[in-house]
Design an enzyme around this catalytic site. Structure first.
Site, PDB file in Angstrom:
ATOM      1  N   TYR A   1      45.783 -50.700 -30.317  1.00 20.82           N
ATOM      2  CA  TYR A   1      45.371 -50.883 -31.715  1.00 20.82           C
ATOM      3  C   TYR A   1      45.498 -52.381 -31.973  1.00 20.82           C
ATOM      4  O   TYR A   1      46.593 -52.923 -31.967  1.00 20.82           O
ATOM      5  CB  TYR A   1      46.290 -50.104 -32.659  1.00 20.82           C
ATOM      6  CG  TYR A   1      45.729 -50.013 -34.054  1.00 20.82           C
ATOM      7  CD1 TYR A   1      45.047 -48.881 -34.482  1.00 20.82           C
ATOM      8  CD2 TYR A   1      45.852 -51.064 -34.960  1.00 20.82           C
ATOM      9  CE1 TYR A   1      44.504 -48.789 -35.750  1.00 20.82           C
ATOM     10  CE2 TYR A   1      45.309 -50.988 -36.233  1.00 20.82           C
ATOM     11  CZ  TYR A   1      44.644 -49.848 -36.623  1.00 20.82           C
ATOM     12  OH  TYR A   1      44.096 -49.760 -37.890  1.00 20.82           O
TER      13      TYR A   1
ATOM     14  N   TYR B   1      48.727 -40.463 -37.403  1.00 22.90           N
ATOM     15  CA  TYR B   1      49.102 -41.706 -38.093  1.00 22.90           C
ATOM     16  C   TYR B   1      50.543 -41.644 -38.615  1.00 22.90           C
ATOM     17  O   TYR B   1      51.079 -42.650 -39.078  1.00 22.90           O
ATOM     18  CB  TYR B   1      48.202 -41.956 -39.305  1.00 22.90           C
ATOM     19  CG  TYR B   1      46.736 -42.248 -39.029  1.00 22.90           C
ATOM     20  CD1 TYR B   1      46.212 -42.286 -37.742  1.00 22.90           C
ATOM     21  CD2 TYR B   1      45.860 -42.500 -40.083  1.00 22.90           C
ATOM     22  CE1 TYR B   1      44.867 -42.553 -37.530  1.00 22.90           C
ATOM     23  CE2 TYR B   1      44.510 -42.775 -39.874  1.00 22.90           C
ATOM     24  CZ  TYR B   1      44.015 -42.797 -38.595  1.00 22.90           C
ATOM     25  OH  TYR B   1      42.687 -43.062 -38.390  1.00 22.90           O
TER      26      TYR B   1
END
Ligand SMILES: C[S@@+](CC[C@H](N)C(=O)[O-])C[C@H]1O[C@@H](n2cnc3c(N)ncnc32)[C@H](O)[C@@H]1O
Length: 596
Positions: free
Chosen positions: A462, A566
């Site tokens: 990420y 998440y």
């Protein structure tokens, strides 16, 4: 002479490249080029014009003809089957330059002589004959068209039964209508042109149907879709009643998907083939199967970058002797004893020789992230998330806890091993073929793997801007005002428990909203996602900053969407990662209101 031949070959190569995205056979392109060169007396200027528009038009039409896709259209609208060239040249008529050409000397492209005039629809014999062939007692004029002729506005003039009706040239009609429009709508602009207006109409039809803009689609949400004919002006009294309504004809000679792809490919050829624009290891295509999503607007970066206040110390001096393997050579994984870099993971390397994450380590990482008792949670004395100075103890009453995660440590610059060392997986970057695609259930764009993948495969990091919580807080406030749908921040809080109170510049996040990599497109799934994020220590020995790497939690099917959890709570209004209505589809979805 040799020079000329070289130039000519170069020009042919350039033309082949320009149309390569459309997938025409090379021989066919060369053959058409030959005919065009003959027509234009070897003047490449006219062929190169508008990005080889005429060449593409002709090839497209001829291609379609060959595959008989236009059979219905010809039958219905009476265009002669040799109309491919006609059609291409009608498009060419709208070009603004005026090449000197001689009509008689152009037998292969009879209409091309008129190319260069603004509009040339005076009712010459050939036009009349052609039009009347298929539609008795009618005349059809193409008024305008989108850039690649996917959408056209035609005026069909039917004078049947009116013996007193004498058909005017279209230029005269256009002048009349333009005057009428100026009067009726108070148009001051002396350059007002109905043709340009109609070209815009065509372009809008194309945009709406290609889904290039949600905004455009919303504006026209009640526009009838997918029909062959669309009435733009119905029964307009100002138009001679002998004239049929102006219609926008979608060109049924091209399959809708082909058109969309062709338009997008032509508009954003590199972007669609590789959203990283060559920045990342391998191309990452954006596959636009759905026509409703707006193209992502961000800048692709391969590695994290500090925005401003974030404190990240990459200095070699900070890496101590016992935090690297300066004595190692070659591949650390092959040596009899694990090196110092394996100390972080209990003296064992976490990677297999194949480059996969070892199953035991992966299962532990998954177990920690699912932690039902929250025994892996750290609760800050003063949580960096209470980061608005005015409301430090205001909105967020107490720390809600941060998961303390297991880290991987990879060999790095001060290590003596080589770049191919098996303990350098994440830093080598993406090795698997990925695609950005319209994710199911209206989640926006998502990521999928083209091929089957084994459990423990590294997918990507990420990547985003390294920002402090304070900076993210300010950005979130600004973005809330803009009501942006998707958000892209991730907290780097995997080791906040190791220090009592964190300075703001050490409490960091990654924000991939404006700068990021493929990781920003991975959607959320509660609990049973097929990816898991693992913090990776590479260039900094402390854990304020780390890289965040995604690994598969199980085997993956080809074309399966990849998701990660998440870790958000959908009822937490104050968390920097804004909650959304979860559509993950998991049986254990935490968004109770949405649970499937
Ligand atoms: C990091 S982005 C993921 C990529 C995003 N789908 C896009 O089109 O750019 C996170 C955003 O995607 C959407 N999203 C991700 N997972 C979702 C889910 N399970 N259900 C609904 N929306 C989701 C939300 O709007 C969220 O703010």
């Amino acid at each position: 002479m040799a020079r000329n031949t070289d130039d000519h070959s170069q020009k042919i190569a350039e033309a082949l490249m320009a149309v390569a995205d459309f997938g025409f056979a090379e021989e066919k392109v060369k053959d058409t080029l030959k005919r065009l060169l003959k027509l234009y007396k070897d003047n490449w200027k006219f062929i190169e014009e508008d990005n080889y528009r005429e060449l593409i038009d002709i090839l497209t039409k001829e291609n379609k003809e060959e595959s008989n896709l236009n059979h219905n259209f010809e039958h219905r609208y009476g265009l002669a089957s040799s109309s491919a060239v006609d059609f291409a040249n009608k498009r060419a008529k709208m070009s603004h330059s005026s090449p000197p050409r001689d009509k008689e000397k152009c037998p292969e492209f009879p209409q091309a002589a008129a190319r260069g005039t603004r509009l040339h629809f005076e009712k010459d014999k050939s036009t009349e004959e052609r039009v009347h062939e298929g539609v008795p007692n009618s005349s059809q004029f193409d008024i305008a068209s989108s850039a690649n002729a996917e959408v056209r506005v035609s005026l069909i003039c039917n004078s049947s039964g009116n013996s007193y009706f004498r058909q005017q040239g279209l230029d005269a009609v256009l002048r009349e209508v333009e005057d009428e429009c100026r009067k009726t709508y108070g148009i001051q602009n002396p350059d007002f042109s109905l043709v340009r207006l109609m070209e815009k109409v065509c372009q809008f039809f194309l945009e709406i149907d290609s889904g290039s803009s949600d905004e455009t689609r919303r504006k026209f949400c009640d526009t009838p879709k997918q029909s062959d004919e669309k009435d733009v002006l119905k029964d307009d009294n100002r138009v001679n009643s002998a004239l049929e309504p102006i219609k926008v004809l979608q060109n049924p000679q091209s399959s809708e998907q082909q058109i969309k792809e062709a338009v997008l490919q032509k508009k954003y050829p590199l972007y669609l083939k590789d959203i990283s624009r060559g920045e990342d290891n391998i191309p990452i295509p954006l596959v636009n199967e759905s026509s409703t999503l707006e193209l992502p607007d961000f800048i692709y970066i391969k590695n994290n970058m500090v925005y401003q206040d974030g404190h990240v110390d990459f200095s070699l001096a900070r890496i101590s002797e016992d935090n690297c393997c300066a004595q190692c050579r070659g591949d650390c994984l092959s040596s009899a004893l694990p090196c110092a870099c394996a100390a972080e993971t209990g003296g064992e390397f976490v990677y297999t020789q194949e480059g996969l994450l070892k199953e035991e380590f992966l299962d532990e990482v998954i177990a920690v992230s699912l932690d039902p008792q929250r025994k892996h949670f750290y609760y800050c004395e003063i949580c960096p998330l209470q980061n608005d100075p005015q409301e430090r103890y205001g909105k967020i009453k107490r720390c809600k806890g941060h998961l303390t995660r297991k880290f991987i440590k990879e060999c790095w610059s001060k290590c003596g091993c080589n770049k191919k060392c098996g303990n350098r997986v994440v830093q080598r970057g993406i090795q698997v073929a990925l695609q950005v695609f319209p994710a199911p259930e209206g989640k926006g764009w998502g990521v999928r793997s083209v091929n089957a993948l084994k459990k423990g495969t590294f997918i990507c990091e990420y990547v985003g801007e390294i920002v402090t919580n304070q900076e993210l807080y300010q950005r979130n406030n600004e973005r809330a005002a803009k009501k942006e749908r998707h958000t892209y921040p991730v907290l780097l809080d995997a080791d906040w428990g190791s220090e009592r109170i964190l300075e703001d510049e050490e409490a960091l996040c990654l924000d991939a909203t404006e700068f990021g990599n493929i990781g920003r497109f991975i959607n959320h799934r509660c609990y049973d996602s097929n990816l898991i994020e693992v913090p990776v220590e590479v260039e900094t020995p402390d854990h304020h900053y780390y890289r965040l790497a995604f690994f598969t939690t199980r085997d993956i099917e080809p074309m399966e969407e990849m998701t990660w959890d998440y870790g958000i709570q959908f009822d937490d209004k104050y968390h920097p990662i804004k909650a959304f209505k979860c559509r993950c589809g998991s049986m254990s979805c935490r968004d109770k209101k949405r649970r499937y």
